[in-house]
Design an enzyme around this catalytic site. Sequence first.
Site, PDB file in Angstrom:
ATOM      1  CE  LYS A  16      -2.157  -1.162   3.710  1.00 52.91           C
ATOM      2  NZ  LYS A  16      -1.623  -2.517   3.871  1.00 52.91           N
ATOM      3  CE  LYS A  18       4.960   1.154  -7.312  1.00 53.12           C
ATOM      4  NZ  LYS A  18       5.557   0.483  -8.404  1.00 53.12           N
ATOM      5  N   GLY A  40       3.891  -0.561   8.464  1.00 54.51           N
ATOM      6  CA  GLY A  40       5.228  -0.234   7.975  1.00 54.51           C
ATOM      7  C   GLY A  40       5.148  -0.039   6.483  1.00 54.51           C
ATOM      8  CG  HIS A  41       3.565   2.810   4.671  1.00 56.32           C
ATOM      9  ND1 HIS A  41       2.646   1.838   4.368  1.00 56.32           N
ATOM     10  CD2 HIS A  41       2.905   3.766   5.339  1.00 56.32           C
ATOM     11  CE1 HIS A  41       1.473   2.208   4.834  1.00 56.32           C
ATOM     12  NE2 HIS A  41       1.602   3.365   5.442  1.00 56.32           N
ATOM     13  CD  GLN A 222      -2.480  -2.200  10.794  1.00 50.57           C
ATOM     14  OE1 GLN A 222      -3.475  -1.542  10.954  1.00 50.57           O
ATOM     15  NE2 GLN A 222      -1.296  -1.750  11.151  1.00 50.57           N
ATOM     16  CB  THR A 237      -4.660  -4.928  13.851  1.00 50.24           C
ATOM     17  OG1 THR A 237      -4.013  -3.900  14.601  1.00 50.24           O
ATOM     18  CG2 THR A 237      -5.610  -4.319  12.829  1.00 50.24           C
ATOM     19  CB  THR A 298       6.773  -3.107  11.944  1.00 45.27           C
ATOM     20  OG1 THR A 298       6.084  -2.233  11.057  1.00 45.27           O
ATOM     21  CG2 THR A 298       6.670  -2.563  13.354  1.00 45.27           C
ATOM     22  CG  ASP A 331       8.309  -7.408  -9.686  1.00 46.11           C
ATOM     23  OD1 ASP A 331       7.241  -6.975  -9.199  1.00 46.11           O
ATOM     24  OD2 ASP A 331       9.391  -7.345  -9.077  1.00 46.11           O
TER      25      ASP A 331
END
Length: 428
Positions: A16, A18, A40-41, A222, A237, A298, A331
């Site tokens: 998400k 990106k 965590g991105h 999430q 969560t 994370t 990919d």
Amino acid sequence: MTVVALVGTQWGDEGKGKITDVLASQADVVVRYQGGNNAGHTVVVGETTYKLHLIPSGILSSGTTCIIGNGVVVDPQVLCSELETLSRGGISTDNLYVSERAHVIMPYHRVLDQLEEAQRPWKIGTTGRGIGPAYVDKYRRIGIRMLDLTSPERLEKALDQVLAFHNPLLQKVYGHPGFSKSELLEEYLEYGRKLAPRLADTSLMIHRARQQGLNILLEGAQGTLLDIDHGTYPFVTSSNPTAGGAAPGAGLGPNQIDKVIGVVKAYTTRVGEGPFPAELHDATGQLIRERGREYGTTTGRPRRCGWFDAVLVRYAARVNGLTGLAVTLLDVLDVLEEIKVCVAYEYRGQRLEHFPTDLDVLRECTPVYATLPGWQQDLSGVKSYEDLPPQARGYLEFIAEQVGCRVQIVSVGPRRDQTVFLEPVLAP
Ligand code: IMP
């Protein structure tokens, strides 16, 4: 003007960050609406990789206003340290605002998260960042909100109330010394001083942005299967990552969300515990883990990997009201001769087309696979849908048909320019 909610359709980590980053360049405002720094991105801009946990990845697009909405639980320590990291990297954070209504993650939440997890006979696999206990306090109505950090009197009163609840619990049940009010007061008033200029009525900001005809992106953290209501409870969560959570979490009406884009990996991964029917325990699973760099942003934990599960994403399409799919990490499958898609589950001789509620049923489900030919070509340089090999297009079309939702975006690599738009998502 378009308001788009972007949600994870699996167990989180769908890429998400990106997709938000790419869409943020077309959005005027990006809002995170739930979760905390359990997310965590990873976003790659040029040669630099940024790992963000709390701040919306839209911060990397200059000119985009970023909002941490009221539905998020904020750890001010993490927020301040992410702000410093971004500033050191030369990224402006002037456009970041935080809802004054957002609840604060306090040190006792982190401690409780870890103590509770250690004491559970079955582990949820929490990130241990205090997210769950902070939401519990919010619903117990003893939570501390960002606004409280700006008033010594209010913060002191709030701490009196919350410590009277948590300290005896920590001391008597867990043998923990508990927390000192004066120390917390000093540290958190300091955060309040630092963050005060960013605190705002962010619902009003969003309302005004809509009135001005701006494009707004509501970013979920999430994924659907981690949703407290619709996920694989109790391995979930503590918030609603599904699109429905975007309205109360950002402070707008549900009828004001125009589109819901589901971000979906071309395969499936899961961190933490719980049943996962299409999981691969073999060399193909390991290959996907390595090629997809499937290790938690994370926690660094290796992610469990498996084939694309259409039963699960069909469910996500339903509970989110998806209007389009963004398929990521296509990919990663480049080298495979054949690719499987789980189209149904088999449970005690019965074919299940819909995701079951009962985890005991899910645990016993075996996947029914369709096998498709791989493309065995490097997709990382593909710029348009027509450039994709026919097998890759066939794979995407099969997924869309199985899920009952159009594919609008395809990602073939971590960089911004490795994104193929099949249809525009935000109005120009
Ligand atoms: P918590 O959100 O830290 O309470 O963790 C609850 C569950 O959600 C655990 O299984 C975590 O691994 C999972 N989880 C929380 N955030 C993320 C995320 O951003 N990606 C994937 N899994 C997550």
